[in-house]
Write a protein that holds these residues in place. Structure first.
Motif, short mmCIF file in Angstrom:
data_model
loop_
_atom_site.label_atom_id
_atom_site.label_comp_id
_atom_site.label_asym_id
_atom_site.label_seq_id
_atom_site.Cartn_x
_atom_site.Cartn_y
_atom_site.Cartn_z
N ILE A 61 0.90 -1.33 0.47
CA ILE A 61 -0.32 0.10 -0.25
C ILE A 61 0.78 1.01 0.71
O ILE A 61 2.23 1.48 -0.04
CB ILE A 61 -0.98 -0.10 1.48
N PHE A 62 0.25 2.47 -0.49
CA PHE A 62 1.20 3.78 -0.29
C PHE A 62 1.71 3.92 1.32
O PHE A 62 3.05 4.02 0.45
CB PHE A 62 0.16 4.91 -0.43
N ASP A 63 1.92 3.99 2.14
CA ASP A 63 2.17 4.21 3.30
C ASP A 63 3.41 2.74 3.56
O ASP A 63 4.89 3.65 3.40
CB ASP A 63 1.88 4.21 4.45
N VAL A 107 18.40 -2.27 -3.79
CA VAL A 107 17.55 -1.97 -5.25
C VAL A 107 16.66 -3.03 -4.95
O VAL A 107 15.95 -4.12 -4.30
CB VAL A 107 18.08 -3.30 -6.33
N MET A 108 15.50 -2.63 -4.95
CA MET A 108 14.17 -2.20 -4.97
C MET A 108 13.22 -2.48 -5.69
O MET A 108 13.20 -1.73 -6.56
CB MET A 108 13.46 -0.92 -4.49
N PHE A 109 12.53 -3.57 -5.96
CA PHE A 109 11.34 -3.68 -6.27
C PHE A 109 10.05 -3.71 -6.76
O PHE A 109 10.22 -4.41 -5.33
CB PHE A 109 11.43 -5.30 -7.53
N ALA A 110 9.00 -3.14 -6.99
CA ALA A 110 8.01 -2.51 -5.84
C ALA A 110 6.76 -2.48 -6.24
O ALA A 110 6.35 -2.16 -7.45
CB ALA A 110 8.26 -1.42 -5.22
N ASN A 111 6.24 -3.70 -6.40
CA ASN A 111 4.09 -4.14 -7.23
C ASN A 111 3.55 -3.55 -6.16
O ASN A 111 3.25 -3.75 -5.11
CB ASN A 111 4.56 -5.41 -7.52
N ASP A 146 5.01 -9.44 0.61
CA ASP A 146 4.96 -10.17 1.39
C ASP A 146 4.08 -11.99 0.68
O ASP A 146 3.73 -11.14 -0.69
CB ASP A 146 3.24 -10.03 2.41
N MET A 147 4.65 -12.82 0.63
CA MET A 147 4.30 -14.25 0.04
C MET A 147 2.89 -14.27 0.03
O MET A 147 2.85 -15.39 -0.75
CB MET A 147 5.13 -14.37 0.39
N THR A 148 2.31 -13.99 1.00
CA THR A 148 0.61 -14.35 0.32
C THR A 148 0.25 -13.91 0.24
O THR A 148 -0.71 -14.31 -0.57
CB THR A 148 0.31 -14.39 2.01
N ALA A 149 0.74 -12.75 -0.15
CA ALA A 149 0.12 -11.45 -1.52
C ALA A 149 0.36 -12.38 -2.84
O ALA A 149 -0.16 -12.21 -4.07
CB ALA A 149 0.52 -10.02 -1.26
N PHE A 150 1.49 -13.04 -3.13
CA PHE A 150 2.66 -13.69 -4.28
C PHE A 150 1.15 -14.89 -4.18
O PHE A 150 0.17 -14.97 -5.48
CB PHE A 150 3.41 -13.44 -3.27
N ALA A 151 0.54 -15.53 -3.24
CA ALA A 151 -0.41 -16.81 -3.50
C ALA A 151 -1.65 -16.02 -3.69
O ALA A 151 -1.79 -17.28 -4.53
CB ALA A 151 0.04 -17.48 -1.86
#
Length: 428
Positions: A172-174, A193-197, A234-239
């Motif tokens: 989320i934004f915050d 290095v940041m990868f942000a979804n 968070d890997m739960t978001a991935f799942a």
């Protein structure tokens, strides 16, 4: 074109590969990037990154002939990319830089080295009690609302690693600005290095972002001999993204709506952690939130079979009893101080006694002199070791452990070998 269901586009095509990218072009000139997610003979399903809204039945699909690729060079350090590897920090475009294919097979076991080196995080509950070992893959089990993002940021700042690769999934934004501002303010961006979804980004990017982060980490380790620490949340978001796409593709769910290949999909990412023979290493630390604090939920349950232990975070602290590092014996007393094992085991035993003394106190049982000592030790242990917002080097933490035990117990009450007591027990 056969159908458009949600973000899934199905067409007739031949000579394409699973994971291949394509451009989807509408008759009005608008284009969207898509990725092949399923092939059934000549029936090809693509996940459209920008979503299926606005797609027309006369849209044309042009395949690119390659899977997803990610930029790799020293210039990506200090930059922020989205889930498809595009810069989102307002910095210059990285034109002319080398691109490497994402994915591919996992590491040849012959090239793996038995883990034997430690990554010091300066977090006492990790360094003293459950060491993080190079090439380890380990989750942080927690629930929504716990400060797991603060813990990840603290590890990124303090960890003894050459490069930190951060991957945020469904931020989320915050959360996005917390990590960005923290890395900038603490001065660690030059090695990060940041990868942000983000939560508002296309869901398919949530599946691609971990692969981009792990490929970049692999190249730093293999080509530049770097000790790389990958942090994911968070890997739960991935799942959940896997589940959502599986439902859209009308796959039959296995357990609580998740697809039957959940274990394989998680293992495919976690197994990228490796200590390379003659090169560097990739260590993976990933948050896994447990819905309803249920450790039998499919995501933490499958994760536990893949990884080498877990850090259990609740009530704002790392639980010494629920946490476990299965590789800590590879480094404790071998690359750390000789008294490490004795301090670790004795303090955990005493803290367990303190918990039992607390229960006796709550039930109004009469407390012995030892119970009072254990209660005092439990308070000091919680204050000095269980917080993770402090930076304590390992040797200082071991000395602090001896000092804490000495403030509560006589030497003979610790049941530690006399040789270690004579050498490390505080003389005062």
């Amino acid at each position: 074109m056969l159908s458009i269901v949600g973000d899934i586009l199905t067409i007739h095509a031949s000579g394409v590969a699973l994971g291949e990218l394509a451009w989807v072009k509408n008759s009005d000139g608008t284009t969207s990037l898509a990725q092949v997610t399923e092939i059934d003979c000549e029936r090809v399903s693509l996940q459209v990154f920008a979503g299926g809204k606005g797609l027309r039945s006369d849209a044309r699909v042009s395949f690119l002939g390659h899977a997803a690729q990610v930029l790799f060079s020293d210039d990506i350090l200090g930059r922020i990319f989205n889930g498809v590897g595009q810069p989102v920090d307002g910095g210059p475009e990285l034109l002319g830089h080398r691109r490497v294919d994402v994915g591919g097979p996992s590491v040849n076991p012959v090239m793996r080295v038995v883990p034997s080196k430690m990554i010091e995080t300066k977090v006492p509950m990790i360094d003293v009690f459950n060491c993080l070992v190079e090439s380890q893959k380990i989750p942080i089990f927690s629930i929504a609302g716990e400060p797991y993002n603060e813990l990840l940021a603290r590890i990124a700042i303090q960890a003894d690693a050459d490069v930190v690769v951060f991957c945020g999934l469904g931020l989320i934004f915050d959360e996005f600005h917390f990590f960005r501002d923290t890395f900038e303010n603490e001065g660690v961006f030059p090695r990060t290095v940041m990868f942000a979804n983000r939560a508002s980004d296309p869901i398919v990017e949530r599946l691609l972002a971990p692969d981009l982060a792990l490929k970049v980490a692999e190249r730093f380790a293999v080509e530049q001999n770097k000790r790389v620490l990958v942090l994911m949340t968070d890997m739960t978001a991935f799942a959940d993204a896997l589940k959502e796409i599986g439902v859209a593709m009308e796959r039959i769910p296995s357990n609580r709506g998740y697809m039957g290949d959940l274990y394989s999909q998680l293992a495919l990412r976690y197994e990228r952690a490796c200590d390379y023979r003659g090169a560097g290493s990739v260590t993976l630390l990933a948050v896994t939130t447990m819905p309803g604090n249920d450790v039998t939920h499919p995501v933490p349950d499958n994760t536990g079979y893949i990884t080498e232990g877990q850090f259990y975070l609740h009530d704002g602290m790392i639980d010494p009893f629920g946490s476990l590092s299965r590789l800590k014996q590879q480094v404790i007393g071998k690359v750390t101080r000789e008294d490490h094992s004795a301090v670790m085991n004795t303090m955990i035993r005493l803290f367990s006694g303190a918990r039992q003394a607390e229960q006796k106190q709550q039930m109004a049982f009469e407390l012995s002199a030892m119970d009072h000592k254990l209660l005092k030790f439990g308070e000091l242990f919680t204050q000095r070791f269980m917080r993770f917002d402090v930076a304590v080097p390992l040797e200082e933490a071991l000395d602090l452990g001896w000092q804490t035990m000495a403030e509560c117990f006589e030497p003979q009450e610790l049941l530690i070998r006399e040789k270690l007591l004579n050498k490390y027990y505080p003389a005062s």
